[in-house]
Design a protein around this motif. Structure first.
Motif, short mmCIF file in Angstrom:
data_model
loop_
_atom_site.label_atom_id
_atom_site.label_comp_id
_atom_site.label_asym_id
_atom_site.label_seq_id
_atom_site.Cartn_x
_atom_site.Cartn_y
_atom_site.Cartn_z
N UNK A 29 45.49 44.27 51.49
CA UNK A 29 44.69 43.10 51.84
C UNK A 29 43.54 43.47 52.78
N UNK A 30 43.78 44.42 53.66
CA UNK A 30 42.77 44.76 54.67
C UNK A 30 41.73 45.76 54.19
N UNK A 31 42.11 46.62 53.24
CA UNK A 31 41.22 47.73 52.92
C UNK A 31 40.69 47.76 51.50
N UNK A 32 41.23 46.91 50.61
CA UNK A 32 40.75 46.89 49.24
C UNK A 32 40.06 45.57 48.92
N UNK A 33 39.13 45.63 47.97
CA UNK A 33 38.58 44.40 47.43
C UNK A 33 39.63 43.76 46.54
N UNK A 34 39.71 42.43 46.58
CA UNK A 34 40.72 41.73 45.79
C UNK A 34 40.08 40.59 45.02
N UNK A 35 40.65 40.29 43.88
CA UNK A 35 40.04 39.27 43.03
C UNK A 35 41.06 38.68 42.07
N UNK A 36 40.69 37.57 41.48
CA UNK A 36 41.46 36.93 40.41
C UNK A 36 40.71 37.06 39.10
N UNK A 37 41.45 37.40 38.07
CA UNK A 37 40.95 37.44 36.71
C UNK A 37 41.82 36.52 35.86
N UNK A 38 41.34 36.19 34.68
CA UNK A 38 42.17 35.45 33.74
C UNK A 38 41.89 35.90 32.31
N UNK A 39 42.87 35.69 31.47
CA UNK A 39 42.73 36.03 30.05
C UNK A 39 43.26 34.88 29.22
N UNK A 40 42.36 34.27 28.46
CA UNK A 40 42.72 33.18 27.57
C UNK A 40 43.09 33.75 26.21
#
Length: 118
Positions: A29-40
């Motif tokens: 959480x502190x050192x990496x970029x984080x994101x949400x993806x989705x697949x329909x």
């Protein structure tokens, strides 16, 4: 190692809300970029919200702007996605992801299904 565990998916009616969570470690959480993806169904995996270009610099795709909110809770080691005013087009498997080199994301959770239907 990077471990990402999503939760919070389910079935919701159009116009409803869901909150997805991604449990991980403090280091991630502190050192990496984080994101949400989705697949329909029938489509490729797409970025929807998170640190697309740099850590702690959230971005959103137009389809979810104003409806989805991405956040990090560093006290609980959680990344979340608050989804409001859901539509059937939001039906997808949602994935939590992390990256040491955004926008290339290489760490993935197992995914959580979100179904929007009446």
């Amino acid at each position: 190692q990077v471990h990402l565990v999503e939760s919070g998916g389910g079935l919701v009616q159009p116009g409803g809300s869901l909150r997805l969570s991604c449990a991980t470690s403090a280091d991630t959480l502190n050192y990496l970029a984080m994101a949400w993806f989705r697949q329909s169904p029938g489509k490729g995996r797409e970025f929807i919200a998170g640190d697309l270009w740099a850590r702690d610099a959230p971005a959103y795709v137009d389809a979810v702007k104003g409806r989805f909110t991405y956040s990090k809770d560093k006290a609980r080691n959680l990344m979340s996605l608050q989804m409001d005013n859901l539509t059937p087009e939001d039906t997808a498997v949602y994935y939590c992801s992390a990256s040491s080199n955004p926008p290339k994301f290489s760490y993935w959770g197992q995914g959580t299904q979100v179904t929007v239907s009446s």
